[in-house]
Design a protein around this motif. Sequence first.
Motif, PDB file in Angstrom:
ATOM      1  N   SER A 140       7.772  -7.460  35.858  1.00 43.70           N
ATOM      2  CA  SER A 140       8.735  -8.560  35.897  1.00 43.70           C
ATOM      3  C   SER A 140       8.214  -9.724  35.055  1.00 43.70           C
ATOM      4  CB  SER A 140       8.965  -9.000  37.343  1.00 43.70           C
ATOM      5  OG  SER A 140       9.737 -10.163  37.368  1.00 43.70           O
ATOM      6  N   ILE A 141       6.960 -10.064  35.243  1.00 37.11           N
ATOM      7  CA  ILE A 141       6.375 -11.188  34.493  1.00 37.11           C
ATOM      8  C   ILE A 141       6.331 -10.858  33.002  1.00 37.11           C
ATOM      9  CG2 ILE A 141       4.283 -12.616  34.229  1.00 37.11           C
ATOM     10  CD1 ILE A 141       3.773 -12.085  37.268  1.00 37.11           C
ATOM     11  N   GLN A 249       9.460 -19.401  35.105  1.00 37.42           N
ATOM     12  CA  GLN A 249       8.610 -20.518  34.691  1.00 37.42           C
ATOM     13  C   GLN A 249       8.203 -20.308  33.242  1.00 37.42           C
ATOM     14  OE1 GLN A 249       4.897 -20.898  36.737  1.00 37.42           O
ATOM     15  NE2 GLN A 249       4.333 -18.763  36.485  1.00 37.42           N
ATOM     16  N   LYS A 250       7.881 -21.388  32.564  1.00 42.10           N
ATOM     17  CA  LYS A 250       7.455 -21.296  31.153  1.00 42.10           C
ATOM     18  C   LYS A 250       6.130 -20.552  31.097  1.00 42.10           C
ATOM     19  CE  LYS A 250      10.437 -23.713  28.583  1.00 42.10           C
ATOM     20  NZ  LYS A 250      11.583 -23.023  29.178  1.00 42.10           N
ATOM     21  N   LYS A 256       8.339 -18.612  25.841  1.00 33.31           N
ATOM     22  CA  LYS A 256       9.172 -17.690  26.611  1.00 33.31           C
ATOM     23  C   LYS A 256       9.111 -17.989  28.115  1.00 33.31           C
ATOM     24  CE  LYS A 256       8.738 -12.963  27.182  1.00 33.31           C
ATOM     25  NZ  LYS A 256       7.555 -12.686  27.816  1.00 33.31           N
ATOM     26  N   GLU A 257      10.230 -17.732  28.791  1.00 31.31           N
ATOM     27  CA  GLU A 257      10.218 -17.915  30.237  1.00 31.31           C
ATOM     28  C   GLU A 257       9.768 -16.607  30.909  1.00 31.31           C
ATOM     29  OE1 GLU A 257      13.326 -20.045  33.091  1.00 31.31           O
ATOM     30  OE2 GLU A 257      13.956 -18.067  32.459  1.00 31.31           O
ATOM     31  N   ASN A 300       6.686 -25.674  41.334  1.00 27.76           N
ATOM     32  CA  ASN A 300       7.686 -25.992  40.301  1.00 27.76           C
ATOM     33  C   ASN A 300       8.314 -24.777  39.635  1.00 27.76           C
ATOM     34  OD1 ASN A 300       7.385 -28.699  40.618  1.00 27.76           O
ATOM     35  ND2 ASN A 300       5.682 -28.806  39.177  1.00 27.76           N
ATOM     36  N   LEU A 301       8.520 -23.682  40.368  1.00 27.63           N
ATOM     37  CA  LEU A 301       9.175 -22.522  39.780  1.00 27.63           C
ATOM     38  C   LEU A 301      10.682 -22.718  39.879  1.00 27.63           C
ATOM     39  CD1 LEU A 301       6.881 -19.747  41.222  1.00 27.63           C
ATOM     40  CD2 LEU A 301       6.818 -20.706  38.959  1.00 27.63           C
TER      41      LEU A 301
END
Length: 306
Positions: A140-141, A249-250, A256-257, A300-301
């Motif tokens: 996923s990441i 998240q960046k 890229k996110e 902060n996601l």
Amino acid sequence: MSDGQSKKWFSRRKFIKTSTVAVIGGVATVGIISVPVLRSERLLLRPPGALAEDTFLASCIKCGQCLQVCPPQVIELAGINQGFGIGTPHIIPRVGACILCKGLPCVLACPTGALDHQISEGKEAEMGLAVISRPQTCLSIKGINDLVFKLADLEEIKSREELSVELMHIITKLLDRLTAKEKHSLKEQFDLIGMEELSAFDLRDEVMKDNLQWFVDFVKKSEQAKRGCRICLEECPIKEEQTIRFLGQKSNSSAKEEIWPIIQKTCVGCGVCEEKCPTAAASITIVPRLKWTGEAERNNLLPISR
Ligand code: SF4
Ligand code: SF4
Ligand code: SF4
């Protein structure tokens, strides 16, 4: 050699022999005792409802009733190299996870209450918590679709039987995710237009007839391939409550996110996600007894609507 010298020689030999046996025996005994001591810091994943570890170790009578009633037979008894609780039940998720089966038969079977009789549902299990332990491999990441990833692996399979089994898994999952238009293209390609529902068996047979490369290209271009892996959430037995959220998240290395699986409070640590994670070593693993703190949520996601 005189009689006196001979006696001295024998008694010296006897002494050396006895001390050697004693030393070897001592080393073995220390080894046997120290292995559980050395390993005892590593907590084992206990079946649902296990009391706090010390109380559990004091209450479990190592009768093996829980493992006898476990339908998927995933409970094992700890061996000598697994800490103080030799003979106590535990689960190794990557080998076979607890599926939180209806009525928790292991809990019902426990004669001492070492598995707490107060709980009766999977969502009360509190076995531990899933963590993304290998973010560097998580599909996923990395933005990789799980079916595309699995198809790439098929090239390594040499046996036709094994290929057929793996293809069947991939096709069954794929059929649930394709759009109506994509299903129609498949029917056209394999001359199956008259068929009301596309059958995974028929499709597998067609793909096995030298159509594998065409099929791989088709899956790569399908709409579902745009989405990264979410197997951990899809296979989670806690269906009614979301146990994992996928948040963006960046990336640190590019603009890229990245989409990160973030474990929620509702996860009970059953280990199904660890068992089913498609990467070579599971990217998500269970930490026994760990409690949720919400760290990632405060990080902060961004929620992802896809
Ligand atoms: S709840 Fe889990 S450990 Fe208990 S019997 Fe079912 S699968 Fe086995
Ligand atoms: S199953 Fe979950 S943890 Fe494993 S690769 Fe897929 S998204 Fe990542
Ligand atoms: S995320 Fe779901 S499958 Fe994974 S340990 Fe938690 S409850 Fe089990």
